[in-house]
Motif scaffolding. Structure first.
Motif, short mmCIF file in Angstrom:
data_model
loop_
_atom_site.label_atom_id
_atom_site.label_comp_id
_atom_site.label_asym_id
_atom_site.label_seq_id
_atom_site.Cartn_x
_atom_site.Cartn_y
_atom_site.Cartn_z
N TYR A 223 39.52 30.79 31.25
CA TYR A 223 39.63 31.63 32.45
C TYR A 223 40.44 32.88 32.12
CZ TYR A 223 40.97 32.88 37.27
OH TYR A 223 41.17 33.53 38.46
N PHE A 224 39.96 34.02 32.64
CA PHE A 224 40.66 35.29 32.50
C PHE A 224 41.29 35.63 33.84
CE2 PHE A 224 37.20 35.26 29.42
CZ PHE A 224 37.83 35.70 28.26
N PRO A 225 42.56 35.27 34.06
CA PRO A 225 43.16 35.44 35.39
C PRO A 225 43.25 36.89 35.84
CG PRO A 225 44.83 34.80 33.77
CD PRO A 225 43.50 34.65 33.11
N ASP A 226 43.43 37.82 34.91
CA ASP A 226 43.54 39.23 35.30
C ASP A 226 42.18 39.85 35.62
OD1 ASP A 226 46.30 39.09 34.89
OD2 ASP A 226 46.07 39.56 32.75
N HIS A 227 41.11 39.15 35.24
CA HIS A 227 39.76 39.62 35.54
C HIS A 227 39.07 38.77 36.62
CE1 HIS A 227 40.58 41.08 31.44
NE2 HIS A 227 39.67 42.02 31.64
N ARG A 228 39.70 37.65 36.98
CA ARG A 228 39.10 36.66 37.90
C ARG A 228 37.70 36.29 37.40
NH1 ARG A 228 41.08 35.48 42.88
NH2 ARG A 228 38.97 35.32 43.75
N ALA A 229 37.63 36.02 36.09
CA ALA A 229 36.35 35.71 35.44
C ALA A 229 36.49 34.40 34.68
CB ALA A 229 35.94 36.83 34.50
N LEU A 230 35.46 33.56 34.75
CA LEU A 230 35.47 32.24 34.15
C LEU A 230 34.34 32.11 33.14
CD1 LEU A 230 36.35 29.25 33.98
CD2 LEU A 230 35.00 28.83 36.07
N THR B 114 26.85 34.49 37.36
CA THR B 114 26.72 34.32 38.81
C THR B 114 27.95 34.93 39.45
OG1 THR B 114 25.45 32.28 38.56
CG2 THR B 114 26.52 32.65 40.69
N TRP B 115 27.74 35.79 40.44
CA TRP B 115 28.83 36.50 41.08
C TRP B 115 29.09 35.97 42.49
CZ3 TRP B 115 25.50 38.96 37.73
CH2 TRP B 115 26.07 39.75 36.73
N GLY B 116 30.33 36.12 42.93
CA GLY B 116 30.73 35.71 44.26
C GLY B 116 31.33 34.31 44.24
N THR B 117 32.53 34.17 44.80
CA THR B 117 33.25 32.90 44.69
C THR B 117 32.45 31.74 45.28
OG1 THR B 117 35.35 34.09 44.83
CG2 THR B 117 35.41 31.72 45.24
N ASP B 118 31.93 31.90 46.47
CA ASP B 118 31.20 30.81 47.10
C ASP B 118 29.95 30.44 46.30
OD1 ASP B 118 33.08 30.74 49.10
OD2 ASP B 118 31.88 31.89 50.54
N ARG B 119 29.24 31.47 45.82
CA ARG B 119 28.02 31.20 45.05
C ARG B 119 28.33 30.48 43.75
NH1 ARG B 119 24.86 35.69 43.08
NH2 ARG B 119 23.21 34.16 42.78
N LEU B 120 29.35 30.92 43.04
CA LEU B 120 29.61 30.31 41.74
C LEU B 120 30.19 28.90 41.89
CD1 LEU B 120 32.87 30.36 40.63
CD2 LEU B 120 32.42 32.81 40.73
N SER C 2 37.86 32.66 41.10
CA SER C 2 37.01 33.51 40.26
C SER C 2 36.05 34.32 41.11
CB SER C 2 36.20 32.64 39.28
OG SER C 2 37.04 31.91 38.42
N ASP C 3 35.72 35.50 40.59
CA ASP C 3 34.71 36.34 41.22
C ASP C 3 33.39 36.28 40.46
OD1 ASP C 3 36.48 37.28 43.20
OD2 ASP C 3 37.25 38.83 41.84
N VAL C 4 33.44 35.83 39.21
CA VAL C 4 32.23 35.74 38.40
C VAL C 4 32.38 34.60 37.41
CG1 VAL C 4 33.07 37.45 36.71
CG2 VAL C 4 30.61 37.04 36.95
N VAL C 5 31.29 33.90 37.17
CA VAL C 5 31.24 32.88 36.12
C VAL C 5 30.12 33.27 35.16
CG1 VAL C 5 29.71 31.33 37.43
CG2 VAL C 5 31.12 30.42 35.57
N PHE C 6 30.42 33.19 33.85
CA PHE C 6 29.41 33.48 32.85
C PHE C 6 29.48 32.43 31.77
CE2 PHE C 6 33.23 35.72 31.54
CZ PHE C 6 33.31 35.48 30.17
N ALA C 7 28.43 32.35 30.97
CA ALA C 7 28.36 31.37 29.90
C ALA C 7 27.81 32.05 28.65
CB ALA C 7 27.50 30.18 30.30
N SER C 8 27.64 31.28 27.61
CA SER C 8 27.13 31.85 26.36
C SER C 8 25.62 31.72 26.25
CB SER C 8 27.83 31.17 25.18
OG SER C 8 29.20 31.50 25.20
N ALA D 162 37.45 27.89 39.40
CA ALA D 162 36.30 28.50 40.08
C ALA D 162 36.67 29.15 41.40
CB ALA D 162 35.20 27.45 40.28
N ARG D 163 37.53 28.51 42.16
CA ARG D 163 37.85 29.05 43.49
C ARG D 163 38.72 30.31 43.42
NH1 ARG D 163 37.89 23.37 44.21
NH2 ARG D 163 36.21 22.70 45.61
#
Length: 633
Positions: A268-275, A328-334, A317-323, A314-315
């Protein structure tokens, strides 16, 4: 060579039903896939140093057209998303290179340079991706390299983005989950030959790219064919919650061993809110047992780690990505995306165990499992890479093994002898083929390939059987939503029509061999010992490693090579011969084809004692066969 067949009416009707029942009006994935696009590689071709094409995105251009009747419409949709390539912005400071290999490479901007996550399969594609990034974001040095897990498509391009000199000088730390190196090299060496041969089927290595051939692998399009490299990690992630700062980038790690790989981690990247979810949550049902072969993965543990990921990261995060695939963007969606992925693996695990405890076997349970509507209706739970069918059988295998408990299956004849007896009982080859053609006309393709396989294994020269089998494999391939199933069926048909093609790619690379430990080298050669030839032979050798300051003993007895670090005791018998060398020289002479006599003559190896005793041992080894038969005996 016999001609490839047209899709049958049964396959056409199957696809029409899929078009009518599946939610093709849901275009959220298409929007997510295109979001953040900056630029494509033009043309989409990557060459190696000798000018050989190692990647060509443009050959997949046919996927922009209308779905043909020879491809499942759901798989066509998935492949059309996977083929989109170029540089994409995930969120401020995080970018991805997509569509230039089987996997995706992520680039995170730091204070002085960039941190690269998962540098693709080969050095050439990784370098091309980094160059594309630099063209649009500036010529920044690589100041960190992260491997999410121990599969080659997540580390093979390491030397395309950094150098061993930068790593050793401390300018580029290499970070991986604990156990990464052991699992990365073991998987590609111990059973590497067999896995590579089967992988040629799984990825459709020699199939033409097009509506009658391969349309991808579901997880991505295919592997690049460039130089596989490996730079050993110098920083291990050992526990969940471990926080590291790499070039000013804060990263919080979650280790997830036993999920999609034996050594894997999310972060998790806390400063980017990205997982980053590595390969634990992608836009497909993944494999619990990949068709190329591997250890069976644990869906129960997998689902538990996904729950932990949701609750930890996840809760927030604003975006989740994988390799693989797209973010997927948006907290509720991801959160919902990850929750459905979690529920998918948990449901398969729990329902398979429920049924096996009722006495059903894997092949029965695979036909019984039906996913809950909320899971089945999501595109990302479809079996483009794994499948419900073979994953359920894998879960059964994990808990119960190959034996289903029926004594009739405990000691069956091996394939050829089994086939001869089946064909004789069924009235001979002509009668079997006659009845098989009736079954083919009725669309019972699964039964056709089973009974015709008996004829081929009983009589490999029966051309009529091979043509019918190839024809039926093609229909099954055309109808498969799962990309590896399609590739397996079509590769089987290809080899029946054209003969064996062997293994187009090597099982291991020089840099991967160079990462082997002394123990792994001796483990690897022990797997090549012809046990029966060695029953009555004995040999004892000591190996002094000057670069590791230790002595390793190798003993041959009872057809087994036993090896261990020699303890400091006077109770051991003297060795027949003692070699003094480095670990690198050991790898060269035992696994990389370097000449032992030349190494001795050059002084790279010093020998004391009876070298003939080791020469006798060498005669007891045989070689793996990278071109073994699959669809014929």
């Amino acid at each position: 060579m016999s001609a490839q067949t047209e899709p049958s009416d049964f396959i056409f009707q199957q696809h029409q039903q899929a078009l009518a029942e599946m939610p093709f009006n849901d275009t959220a994935d298409q929007q997510d896939c295109d979001r953040g696009f900056i630029a494509a590689l033009e043309p989409g071709v990557v060459h190696d140093a000798d000018g050989k094409v190692v990647w060509d995105s443009d050959t997949w251009g046919f996927l922009e057209g209308t779905c043909p009747s020879s491809v499942h419409p759901s798989l066509w949709r998935q492949s059309g998303l996977n083929v989109r390539q170029g540089l994409y912005e995930v969120t401020e400071g995080i970018y991805q290179i997509r569509g230039l290999d089987l996997s995706q490479m992520t680039i995170v901007e730091g204070k002085t340079g960039v941190v690269v996550i998962d540098p693709l399969v080969s050095a050439e594609t990784a370098a091309a991706g980094l160059k594309l990034y630099r063209e649009h974001r500036g010529d920044k040095p690589v100041t960190g390299l992260i491997y999410t897990h121990s599969h080659v498509d997540h580390f093979g391009g390491a030397r395309g983005v950094t150098t061993i000199e930068d790593v050793e000088a401390g300018r580029c730390p290499v970070i991986a989950p604990a156990g990464f190196l052991e699992h990365a090299v073991a998987e590609n060496v111990y059973a590497g030959t067999a896995m590579s041969r089967r992988a040629s089927y799984m990825y459709g290595a020699v199939l033409p790219r097009g509506p009658r051939g391969t349309v991808g692998s579901g997880l991505g399009q295919t592997n690049s064919l460039g130089t596989i490299t490996l730079i050993a990690p110098n920083k291990d992630i050992t526990h969940t919650g471990q926080e590291e700062i790499v070039d000013g980038v804060r990263i919080i790690f979650q280790i997830t061993p036993g999920t999609e790989a034996p050594s894997e981690m999310n972060f998790y990247f806390p400063d980017h809110r990205a997982l980053c979810m590595a390969e634990n949550a992608t836009h497909t049902l993944h494999n619990l047992l990949t068709l190329r072969g591997a250890l069976v993965r644990d869906p129960h543990v997998w689902s538990q780690y996904l729950t932990e990921s949701i609750n930890m990261f996840a809760r927030d995060s604003d975006v989740v990505f994988a390799s693989h695939h797209w973010p997927t963007w948006g907290t509720d969606r991801l959160v919902e995306f990850m929750s459905l992925q979690r529920d998918l693996y948990a449901y398969l695990n729990d329902q398979t165990l429920r049924r096996l405890n009722q006495g059903f076997v894997g092949s029965e349970i695979a036909e019984m499992i039906e996913l809950p509507p909320a899971i089945a209706d999501a595109w990302h739970t479809h079996g483009y890479y794994g499948s419900v069918s073979h994953n359920v059988k894998a879960i059964y295998q994990r808990y119960m093994g190959w034996f289903d408990g029926n004594p009739a299956h405990l000691w069956e004849h091996p394939p050829v002898e089994n086939a001869k007896r089946h064909v004789e009982f069924m009235g001979g080859a002509d009668e079997v083929l006659k009845k098989a053609r009736v079954a083919y006309d009725a669309g019972d393709y699964r039964w056709v390939v089973q009974v015709v396989n008996y004829v081929i294994f009983a009589d490999p020269a029966n051309e009529a059987a091979k043509i019918l089998q190839a024809t039926t494999f093609e229909q099954l391939g055309y109808g498969a939503e799962n990309a590896p199933w399609r590739n397996f069926f079509l590769m089987g048909a290809y080899e029946l029509r054209n003969g064996g093609v062997g293994t187009p790619t090597a099982a291991s690379s020089p840099t991967m061999l160079a990462a082997l430990t002394v123990e792994q080298v001796f483990d690897a050669i022990s797997l090549r010992l012809d046990g029966p030839k060695a029953w009555h032979e004995t040999a004892v050798s000591d190996w002094n490693f000057t670069d590791e300051n230790r002595t390793h003993r190798l003993e041959l007895r009872n057809g087994v090579l036993v090896h261990y670090d020699r303890p400091n005791t006077g109770k051991l018998a003297a060795a027949d011969v003692t070699f003094t060398l480095t670990r690198g020289t050991l790898i060269g002479v035992l696994l990389a084809g370097q000449d032992l006599a030349a190494a001795v003559k050059s002084g790279a190896i010093k020998v004391e004692g009876d070298v003939a005793s080791f020469g006798k041992l060498v005669t007891l080894f045989d070689e793996p066969d990278p071109g073994f038969n699959i669809v014929t005996p």
